[in-house]
Design an enzyme around this catalytic site. Sequence first.
Site, short mmCIF file in Angstrom:
data_model
loop_
_atom_site.label_atom_id
_atom_site.label_comp_id
_atom_site.label_asym_id
_atom_site.label_seq_id
_atom_site.Cartn_x
_atom_site.Cartn_y
_atom_site.Cartn_z
N LYS A 162 0.82 -1.21 0.00
CA LYS A 162 0.00 0.00 0.00
C LYS A 162 0.86 1.27 0.00
O LYS A 162 0.56 2.24 -0.69
CB LYS A 162 -0.95 -0.01 1.20
CG LYS A 162 -2.00 -1.11 1.12
CD LYS A 162 -3.04 -1.01 2.21
CE LYS A 162 -4.01 -2.20 2.17
NZ LYS A 162 -4.71 -2.34 0.88
N GLU A 252 -9.66 -4.67 -1.26
CA GLU A 252 -9.33 -6.08 -1.49
C GLU A 252 -10.03 -6.86 -0.39
O GLU A 252 -9.63 -6.80 0.77
CB GLU A 252 -7.82 -6.29 -1.46
CG GLU A 252 -7.38 -7.58 -2.12
CD GLU A 252 -7.50 -8.78 -1.18
OE1 GLU A 252 -8.59 -9.38 -1.13
OE2 GLU A 252 -6.52 -9.10 -0.51
N CYS A 286 -6.02 -14.74 1.07
CA CYS A 286 -7.31 -14.35 0.49
C CYS A 286 -7.56 -14.99 -0.86
O CYS A 286 -8.71 -15.21 -1.25
CB CYS A 286 -7.38 -12.83 0.38
SG CYS A 286 -5.98 -12.09 -0.47
N GLU A 464 -3.99 -3.59 -6.83
CA GLU A 464 -2.72 -3.33 -6.18
C GLU A 464 -1.62 -3.94 -7.05
O GLU A 464 -1.84 -4.94 -7.72
CB GLU A 464 -2.70 -3.93 -4.77
CG GLU A 464 -3.69 -3.23 -3.85
CD GLU A 464 -3.57 -3.64 -2.40
OE1 GLU A 464 -3.30 -2.76 -1.58
OE2 GLU A 464 -3.77 -4.83 -2.11
#
Length: 490
Positions: A162, A252, A286, A464
């Site tokens: 990030k 996300e 994830c 991302e």
Amino acid sequence: MSRMAEQQLYIHGGYTSATSGRTFETINPANGNVLATVQAAGREDVDRAVKSAQQGQKIWAAMTAMERSRILRRAVDILRERNDELAKLETLDTGKAYSETSTVDIVTGADVLEYYAGLIPALEGSQIPLRETLFVYTRREPLGVVAGIGAWNYPIQIALWKSAPALAAGNAMIFKPSEVTPLTALKLAEIYSEAGLPDGVFNVLPGVGAETGQYLTEHPGIAKVSFTGGVASGKKVMANSAASSLKEVTMELGGKSPLIVFDDADLDLAADIAMMANFFSSGQVCTNGTRVFVPAKCKAAFEQKILARVERIRAGDVFDPQTNFGPLVSFPHRDNVLRYIVKGKEEGARVLCGGDVLKGDGLDNGAWVAPTVFTDCSDEMTIVREEIFGPVMSILTYESEEEVIRRANDTDYGLAAGIVTADLNRAHRVIHQLEAGICWINTWGESPAEMPVGGYKHSGIGRENGVMTLQSYTQVKSIQVEMAKFQSIF
């Protein structure tokens, strides 16, 4: 390891006490020991961090592209020099095996930072000729102060994913790590400062998501929020961001991804991929391919290959180089995963292996769950519909390509998907029909810096990594220039 000193906030280049007076504890899930007490940021602390970031961002954005690039590259060098130290702390806080954190978490995070440090000089505008005396040029300018809200499964990697594009584009970032795993984000802040980042350009505010995270999403001084977490929390973040000041968002939000094994696939390869897609990081990824579709005629053979590979899983001392499977990140999360396992049994899925906690050999005090494989599953089962985020694989059978594509897409999620096949034409034909933002053919899981990642449907908004993410941390200004005499109609 002895208990660490109380952890503070990191604002304007140094540690400072929270004004809220509240604290929380972070736990080593391998044994239940308290690692540290951590101060929780309150609303006044968020205000302080925003003011600090606004000051630092002006200095940072005024630097040349090469100056910013050099500072970020220095941070990359420090990260790599301290890889082992950071990996040990990440293992203590997350429970992940050191064999994983030392080779993946910091390594891949540093790669992303290096990638964006190299892209900074490529942030360019354009020139658009309109007629002989008139043209337009564009500038890509930073958004200003942005916020990152991280998840607990990849703490330092997510902080780098990030912050790297945000800082590269000339922004300042306020980062809130998960309250479950807050420690390495604070170390990252130290490293950025040591590398020469101006004070305030990367502030870290540990705290509870429902409080600190909400204050960040509501603050009018923040231009964008990048969030990684669950769908329900993501909806709240998005609603608060819009209601407060129409902030831009990147989301996300997880998935329930399909892995499709075709009848021409090498079943050894398919089993290897399925294992990585379900049990790497103890299933706390994830993008995991937890819905494994196999042709009915291949089911028995595939199950045997999975069972043989489960035998190779090594749980135990997380610092032992041979250990490749750690505890879950927390005891509440362990209990939630166990509830899903009970639900799977109740709804008629057959347990091929696992299905309970792991005990013995020093595991009794940790948040351990055995690698679990369910078979004879159906699409309507809870374990097939909902994200579990643990070491739980569901095996489903199918008869035709058309059927498996339809069933693979029958989910609210759309983060990832993968197929295993020897037929290149089929590979691309099927992948193009799967509703997922990240797809793999005959592999699984790698997300290099150059590859944009993100989801379809409820799995997220935006991307991302990759060039497009750098651009998403900028805003375009268009300037029209008239070189001839301006003609008014009045």
